[in-house]
Design a protein around this motif. Structure first.
Motif, PDB file in Angstrom:
ATOM      1  N   ARG A 192      35.663 -25.810 -28.772  1.00 11.37           N
ATOM      2  CA  ARG A 192      35.498 -26.838 -27.758  1.00 11.37           C
ATOM      3  C   ARG A 192      36.885 -27.248 -27.273  1.00 11.37           C
ATOM      4  O   ARG A 192      37.801 -27.421 -28.080  1.00 11.37           O
ATOM      5  N   GLU A 211      28.639 -17.444 -23.105  1.00  9.15           N
ATOM      6  CA  GLU A 211      27.910 -18.575 -22.551  1.00  9.15           C
ATOM      7  C   GLU A 211      28.640 -19.847 -22.930  1.00  9.15           C
ATOM      8  O   GLU A 211      29.177 -19.961 -24.037  1.00  9.15           O
ATOM      9  N   VAL A 212      28.675 -20.814 -22.015  1.00  5.55           N
ATOM     10  CA  VAL A 212      29.407 -22.045 -22.264  1.00  5.55           C
ATOM     11  C   VAL A 212      28.546 -23.248 -21.897  1.00  5.55           C
ATOM     12  O   VAL A 212      27.602 -23.164 -21.101  1.00  5.55           O
ATOM     13  N   SER A 213      28.916 -24.379 -22.482  1.00  2.00           N
ATOM     14  CA  SER A 213      28.364 -25.670 -22.095  1.00  2.00           C
ATOM     15  C   SER A 213      29.496 -26.476 -21.474  1.00  2.00           C
ATOM     16  O   SER A 213      30.612 -26.492 -22.007  1.00  2.00           O
ATOM     17  N   ASN A 215      30.753 -30.175 -20.099  1.00  2.00           N
ATOM     18  CA  ASN A 215      30.550 -31.628 -20.158  1.00  2.00           C
ATOM     19  C   ASN A 215      29.267 -32.023 -20.883  1.00  2.00           C
ATOM     20  O   ASN A 215      28.717 -33.098 -20.666  1.00  2.00           O
ATOM     21  N   GLY A 216      28.765 -31.108 -21.717  1.00  2.00           N
ATOM     22  CA  GLY A 216      27.568 -31.394 -22.483  1.00  2.00           C
ATOM     23  C   GLY A 216      26.311 -31.513 -21.661  1.00  2.00           C
ATOM     24  O   GLY A 216      25.260 -31.906 -22.181  1.00  2.00           O
ATOM     25  N   GLU A 217      26.361 -31.127 -20.376  1.00  2.00           N
ATOM     26  CA  GLU A 217      25.204 -31.331 -19.508  1.00  2.00           C
ATOM     27  C   GLU A 217      24.767 -30.095 -18.747  1.00  2.00           C
ATOM     28  O   GLU A 217      23.689 -30.092 -18.145  1.00  2.00           O
ATOM     29  N   ALA A 218      25.566 -29.051 -18.748  1.00  2.00           N
ATOM     30  CA  ALA A 218      25.197 -27.832 -18.023  1.00  2.00           C
ATOM     31  C   ALA A 218      25.604 -26.614 -18.831  1.00  2.00           C
ATOM     32  O   ALA A 218      26.688 -26.592 -19.431  1.00  2.00           O
ATOM     33  N   SER A 219      24.718 -25.609 -18.857  1.00  2.00           N
ATOM     34  CA  SER A 219      25.027 -24.347 -19.529  1.00  2.00           C
ATOM     35  C   SER A 219      25.125 -23.247 -18.489  1.00  2.00           C
ATOM     36  O   SER A 219      24.398 -23.249 -17.488  1.00  2.00           O
ATOM     37  N   ILE A 237      34.621 -28.093 -22.260  1.00  2.00           N
ATOM     38  CA  ILE A 237      33.956 -26.788 -22.308  1.00  2.00           C
ATOM     39  C   ILE A 237      33.796 -26.385 -23.765  1.00  2.00           C
ATOM     40  O   ILE A 237      34.763 -26.413 -24.538  1.00  2.00           O
ATOM     41  N   SER A 238      32.585 -26.009 -24.159  1.00  2.16           N
ATOM     42  CA  SER A 238      32.345 -25.549 -25.521  1.00  2.16           C
ATOM     43  C   SER A 238      31.565 -24.247 -25.478  1.00  2.16           C
ATOM     44  O   SER A 238      30.854 -23.953 -24.517  1.00  2.16           O
ATOM     45  N   SER A 239      31.712 -23.459 -26.552  1.00  2.00           N
ATOM     46  CA  SER A 239      31.026 -22.176 -26.627  1.00  2.00           C
ATOM     47  C   SER A 239      30.730 -21.849 -28.083  1.00  2.00           C
ATOM     48  O   SER A 239      31.636 -21.893 -28.927  1.00  2.00           O
TER      49      SER A 239
END
Length: 287
Positions: A192, A211-213, A215-219, A237-239
């Protein structure tokens, strides 16, 4: 945090010449105001090409009023134009061409890649020129991978290549006409990172792998694009499995865009003049 304006999948694949199978993620017709100063992004490949006796690609064609930025991830692309500039770029290299007042150029697979075949993957981005710079003299920046600084991300989250703009005080090698960032981001698994973009700047995040997320609201997954609004600064950004991303952001030009085909100008008169100048041979001729 930055506002997210949507997640978009690429358009249908189409061929540019016989060498570049591309999918358009956005154009100024679909995201003109949302993504200024950027005009268009085509994602080519990944596509496996067999060996060939002659290079595949696209022959001489004109541009005026903007810049083309080609980032190669796999394969090899050779460029040549009427200003005498040219060269071959391979994995990690970037070609930044300022069409300005007008240029003819051609793009083909590199000689070695054509002979041996292999995997091709690249992105071409169009960047608008400010109205006052539409007719600058054409120019060319060949940026080798070794000249692009790589910045480690905090917490062993991965790394970031600064192609243009800057990150963490590290500046990229590309010269630009308006303020912008162009970053290649590589995320490790279970990572993250929070990146900071200027308040008021537009942006987009393109997923090349994984694949990423956001702002915790969109993938978003492979080949998709997340459009980022101007308000705010943070982008988290997290993955879970890791990913490869291209992140572009810039200060909006807030100027009219009138374009058709290979020309992007500020009004209809300039656009008509571009076609007239091209037909009159004022863009030069390929040797």
């Amino acid at each position: 945090m930055k506002q997210l304006l949507g997640v978009y999948s690429p358009g249908r694949p189409h061929w540019v010449g016989d060498g570049f199978p591309v999918r358009t993620l956005f154009s100024y017709r679909s995201h003109g105001k949302q993504l200024s100063p950027f005009l268009l992004l085509d994602y080519a490949g990944p596509e496996t090409f067999p060996p060939a006796t002659s290079p595949r690609g696209v022959g001489a064609h004109p541009h005026r009023g903007f810049e083309t930025v080609t980032v190669v991830y796999q394969g090899e692309v050779a460029h040549r134009d009427t200003t005498g500039h040219g060269g071959t770029i391979g994995p990690g290299d970037v070609q930044w061409m300022t069409a300005g007042s007008g240029v003819l150029h051609e793009e083909f697979h590199g000689e070695r890649f054509s002979r041996e075949g292999g995997e091709l993957e690249m992105i071409q981005l169009w960047v608008n020129l400010p109205a006052a710079s539409k007719m600058v003299e054409p120019a060319y920046q060949a940026i080798a991978a070794a000249a692009i600084p790589v910045v480690p991300l905090p917490g062993q989250a991965g790394s970031l290549r600064v192609i243009a703009g800057e990150h963490a005080g590290v500046k990229g090698p590309a010269n630009t006409f308006s303020p912008l960032h162009l970053w290649d981001v590589a995320l490790n698994p279970a990572s993250r990172v929070e990146l900071e973009l200027p308040d008021g700047w537009n942006g987009a995040l393109v997923v090349r792998q994984g694949e990423v997320s956001v702002n915790g609201e969109a993938s978003a997954g492979y080949g998709q694009m997340v459009v980022i609004g101007g308000e705010g600064r943070g982008l988290a950004i997290s993955s879970a499995a890791g990913g490869q991303l291209l992140l572009l952001s810039g200060k909006p030009l807030d100027e009219p865009i009138v374009g058709e085909g290979p020309f992007v100008m500020s009004d209809k008169e300039q656009l008509a003049q571009a076609f007239a100048d091209f037909e009159a041979g004022h863009f030069g001729r390929m040797a």
